[in-house]
Write a protein that holds these residues in place. Structure first.
Motif, PDB file in Angstrom:
ATOM      1  N   LYS A 187       0.973  -1.105   0.072  1.00  0.00           N
ATOM      2  CA  LYS A 187      -0.046  -0.078  -0.001  1.00  0.00           C
ATOM      3  C   LYS A 187       0.924   1.302   0.090  1.00  0.00           C
ATOM      4  O   LYS A 187       2.210   1.043   0.057  1.00  0.00           O
ATOM      5  CB  LYS A 187      -0.843  -0.028   1.291  1.00  0.00           C
ATOM      6  CG  LYS A 187      -1.875  -1.081   1.386  1.00  0.00           C
ATOM      7  CD  LYS A 187      -3.297  -0.736   0.309  1.00  0.00           C
ATOM      8  CE  LYS A 187      -4.344  -1.958   0.595  1.00  0.00           C
ATOM      9  NZ  LYS A 187      -5.519  -1.090  -0.190  1.00  0.00           N
ATOM     10  N   ASN A 210      -6.626  -2.308   4.828  1.00  0.00           N
ATOM     11  CA  ASN A 210      -7.023  -3.216   3.776  1.00  0.00           C
ATOM     12  C   ASN A 210      -8.151  -2.819   2.943  1.00  0.00           C
ATOM     13  O   ASN A 210      -8.370  -3.175   1.867  1.00  0.00           O
ATOM     14  CB  ASN A 210      -7.742  -4.565   4.395  1.00  0.00           C
ATOM     15  CG  ASN A 210      -6.258  -5.665   4.564  1.00  0.00           C
ATOM     16  OD1 ASN A 210      -5.992  -6.303   3.432  1.00  0.00           O
ATOM     17  ND2 ASN A 210      -5.929  -5.783   5.779  1.00  0.00           N
ATOM     18  N   PHE A 211      -8.846  -1.790   3.365  1.00  0.00           N
ATOM     19  CA  PHE A 211     -10.085  -1.295   2.828  1.00  0.00           C
ATOM     20  C   PHE A 211     -10.030   0.412   2.439  1.00  0.00           C
ATOM     21  O   PHE A 211     -10.822   0.817   1.693  1.00  0.00           O
ATOM     22  CB  PHE A 211     -11.087  -1.649   3.629  1.00  0.00           C
ATOM     23  CG  PHE A 211     -11.658  -2.909   3.881  1.00  0.00           C
ATOM     24  CD1 PHE A 211     -12.312  -3.694   2.855  1.00  0.00           C
ATOM     25  CD2 PHE A 211     -11.329  -3.449   5.103  1.00  0.00           C
ATOM     26  CE1 PHE A 211     -12.513  -4.935   3.067  1.00  0.00           C
ATOM     27  CE2 PHE A 211     -11.728  -4.760   5.427  1.00  0.00           C
ATOM     28  CZ  PHE A 211     -12.212  -5.469   4.320  1.00  0.00           C
ATOM     29  N   ALA A 212      -8.996   1.166   2.709  1.00  0.00           N
ATOM     30  CA  ALA A 212      -8.842   2.248   2.595  1.00  0.00           C
ATOM     31  C   ALA A 212      -8.871   2.732   0.901  1.00  0.00           C
ATOM     32  O   ALA A 212      -8.234   1.598   0.194  1.00  0.00           O
ATOM     33  CB  ALA A 212      -7.504   3.158   2.896  1.00  0.00           C
ATOM     34  N   GLU A 213      -9.482   3.580   0.301  1.00  0.00           N
ATOM     35  CA  GLU A 213      -9.540   4.031  -0.831  1.00  0.00           C
ATOM     36  C   GLU A 213      -8.788   5.211  -1.350  1.00  0.00           C
ATOM     37  O   GLU A 213      -8.819   5.671  -2.563  1.00  0.00           O
ATOM     38  CB  GLU A 213     -11.138   4.219  -1.390  1.00  0.00           C
ATOM     39  CG  GLU A 213     -11.874   3.060  -1.135  1.00  0.00           C
ATOM     40  CD  GLU A 213     -13.454   3.342  -1.164  1.00  0.00           C
ATOM     41  OE1 GLU A 213     -13.683   4.512  -1.275  1.00  0.00           O
ATOM     42  OE2 GLU A 213     -14.050   2.406  -1.327  1.00  0.00           O
ATOM     43  N   THR A 214      -8.153   5.836  -0.384  1.00  0.00           N
ATOM     44  CA  THR A 214      -7.230   7.004  -0.519  1.00  0.00           C
ATOM     45  C   THR A 214      -6.041   6.910   0.098  1.00  0.00           C
ATOM     46  O   THR A 214      -5.746   5.689   0.737  1.00  0.00           O
ATOM     47  CB  THR A 214      -7.879   8.522  -0.076  1.00  0.00           C
ATOM     48  OG1 THR A 214      -8.138   8.400   1.400  1.00  0.00           O
ATOM     49  CG2 THR A 214      -9.189   8.692  -0.587  1.00  0.00           C
ATOM     50  N   SER A 215      -5.114   7.780  -0.264  1.00  0.00           N
ATOM     51  CA  SER A 215      -3.619   7.536   0.531  1.00  0.00           C
ATOM     52  C   SER A 215      -3.845   7.968   2.154  1.00  0.00           C
ATOM     53  O   SER A 215      -2.825   7.845   2.700  1.00  0.00           O
ATOM     54  CB  SER A 215      -2.842   8.281  -0.286  1.00  0.00           C
ATOM     55  OG  SER A 215      -2.987   9.780  -0.214  1.00  0.00           O
ATOM     56  N   ASP A 262     -12.957   4.939   7.589  1.00  0.00           N
ATOM     57  CA  ASP A 262     -12.420   3.487   7.561  1.00  0.00           C
ATOM     58  C   ASP A 262     -12.083   2.649   8.507  1.00  0.00           C
ATOM     59  O   ASP A 262     -11.675   1.390   8.395  1.00  0.00           O
ATOM     60  CB  ASP A 262     -11.058   3.974   6.837  1.00  0.00           C
ATOM     61  CG  ASP A 262     -11.119   4.618   5.432  1.00  0.00           C
ATOM     62  OD1 ASP A 262     -11.779   4.388   4.651  1.00  0.00           O
ATOM     63  OD2 ASP A 262     -10.122   5.689   5.392  1.00  0.00           O
TER      64      ASP A 262
END
Length: 461
Positions: free
Chosen positions: A347, A381-386, A392
């Motif tokens: 990630k 594991n589920f984050a959509e941004t940095s 989250d």
């Protein structure tokens, strides 16, 4: 329709998560539940109505706990038994067996058996992975060579840093060590670091949780067995022998039965062990480290810890404070875990959002560092941004014990109120104890280390 009480009774017994085996006075099986069948590696129909020798051919009148109870009419409790079934599979159980009477006439016996075959095999396989023989000596296997060191402990808390400094000094001693603190604060990481900084670092480090096994099995795993000590027992070294020259770590010491604690005390005093069922003593050179997730004085008051063992282990003791009492560590640990999972999960998370950081700081972290690590792992594991945001968080996090800010409620948070009350109470105790740490700790009924930590925490000196 008439109720089938026999069927209801059988359904209840089959729902019990332990093996139950009943025989009549002749040794023929009259009841055998599904758990017993699974434990023994047979089908129920292979056992019911048959004599136990037909199904378990290695048993005898002397070695069978069921037949022994038929013969004596006396209950036997927590007796280990090792035998083979009709298919040649070896079974390890710990049995409690008692006689069955009707109108004062002995009609049979019933046995409640806990199966430890898989658990014991797993423990033995783990030991094989942990240790290898080298020139007749036990050494740490390359696959298990990576243990934590003091450089792996991340903290900016002055008290925790002092504990680390003291532990580094204590590393070169052979004195036993006691570490206590809530679950998840990193007690095993701490004791592994001590071992790695010691002159025993190239020798075994073997850990055993005292809460995971019954007394008889824990006794045999720690101290070994001699042939004939119980049915099917063979000559086998225990963890103390395998750890010779190194360190043994006993986690959740307060869960160890008191009789076994007495045996441990003798080992600490005499530097000798005796295998279960043997009269022969074996010299050992093992450093003992133990951990508890309750305060030792509470353990003694509750009858979970022998005072004589505590005072023997308390030569060098360390208290690891919970995460909620070292808030600054939440920030630096969060960053460290993000870096770690960026690597392991491939990630590129840069940081946590300011709002999330505030929520983290207002959370009590009942699971301590372990809970923080798992929370961040879930989020990454589920984050959509940095950037990690409050959205989250795992669903269970919102059910945790948050402290409430003054903006949301006029009353102070309970945690804050309790801390203020504790601070005032310690001040009064210090005045009464003439600011003598030992005397004040005795007045408060807490260890000196705990009092020193709280004095530093509340900046009272």
């Amino acid at each position: 329709m008439e109720t089938s009480w026999h069927g209801i009774f059988q359904s209840i017994i089959n729902g019990i998560d332990e093996g139950i085996h009943a025989i009549d006075i002749t040794g023929n099986t009259i009841f055998y539940n599904e758990i017993a069948a699974a434990n023994d590696g047979v089908r129920a129909e292979e056992v019911i109505g048959k004599h136990i020798f037909e199904v378990f051919p290695t048993l005898s009148e002397d070695s069978s706990t069921l037949l022994k109870v038929i013969k004596t009419g006396q209950t036997i409790k927590d007796v280990p038994q090792s035998y083979e079934n009709i298919h040649g599979t070896r079974i390890e159980t710990v049995n409690t067996t008692f006689p069955l009477y009707i109108n004062e006439k002995l009609i049979g016996a019933v046995e409640i058996a806990k199966d430890y075959t898989k658990l014991k095999k797993m423990a033995e396989q783990l030991l094989e992975l942990q240790t290898i023989k080298k020139n007749g000596r036990i050494a740490i296997a390359p696959s298990s060579n990576r243990l934590y060191t003091f450089s792996d402990i991340i903290t900016s808390d002055p008290y925790f840093q002092q504990q680390i400094h003291m532990a580094q000094k204590a590393s070169w001693s052979d004195s036993p060590i006691l570490v206590y603190g809530e679950s998840g604060v990193g007690k095993e990481l701490f004791v592994q670091s001590i071992h790695q900084a010691s002159n025993r670092s190239n020798r075994p480090f073997i850990a055993q949780n005292c809460a995971s096994l019954p007394e008889t099995l824990l006794d045999s795993i720690l101290f070994g067995t001699s042939k004939g000590s119980y049915t099917g027992a063979v000559e086998k070294p225990g963890l103390f022998e395998l750890a010779n020259g190194g360190t043994i770590f006993l986690d959740e010491l307060h869960a160890m039965p008191l009789e076994l604690q007495a045996k441990l005390l003798r080992v600490l005093e005499e530097k000798k062990i005796r295998r279960l069922g043997s009269a022969k003593t074996i010299d050992i050179d093992v450093r003992v480290m133990a951990a508890m997730n309750i305060e030792p004085h509470d353990g003694m008051e509750e009858g979970k810890l022998r005072p004589d063992l505590y005072y023997r282990l308390n030569v060098l003791s360390f208290f690891l404070p919970p995460l909620r009492e070292r808030k600054e560590d939440i920030k630096i640990l969060s960053k460290a875990f993000i870096d770690f999972f960026n690597s392991s999960l491939t990630k590129s998370i840069s940081r946590i959002d300011d709002g999330l950081e505030k929520k983290f700081l207002n959370y009590n972290w009942p699971g301590n560092v372990r809970e923080l690590k798992h929370t961040i792992e879930y989020m990454m594991n589920f984050a959509e941004t940095s950037i990690l945001f409050e959205k989250d968080l795992p669903p269970t996090f919102h059910k945790g014990n948050h402290t409430v800010t003054m903006e949301r409620q006029e009353l102070p948070p309970l945690n804050q109120y309790l801390q203020e009350a504790e601070k005032e109470y310690i001040k009064k105790a210090l005045d009464k104890g003439e600011h003598n740490i030992s005397k004040t700790a005795e007045l408060l009924g807490i260890p000196r280390q705990t009092l020193q930590y709280k004095i530093k925490k509340y900046q009272m000196k």
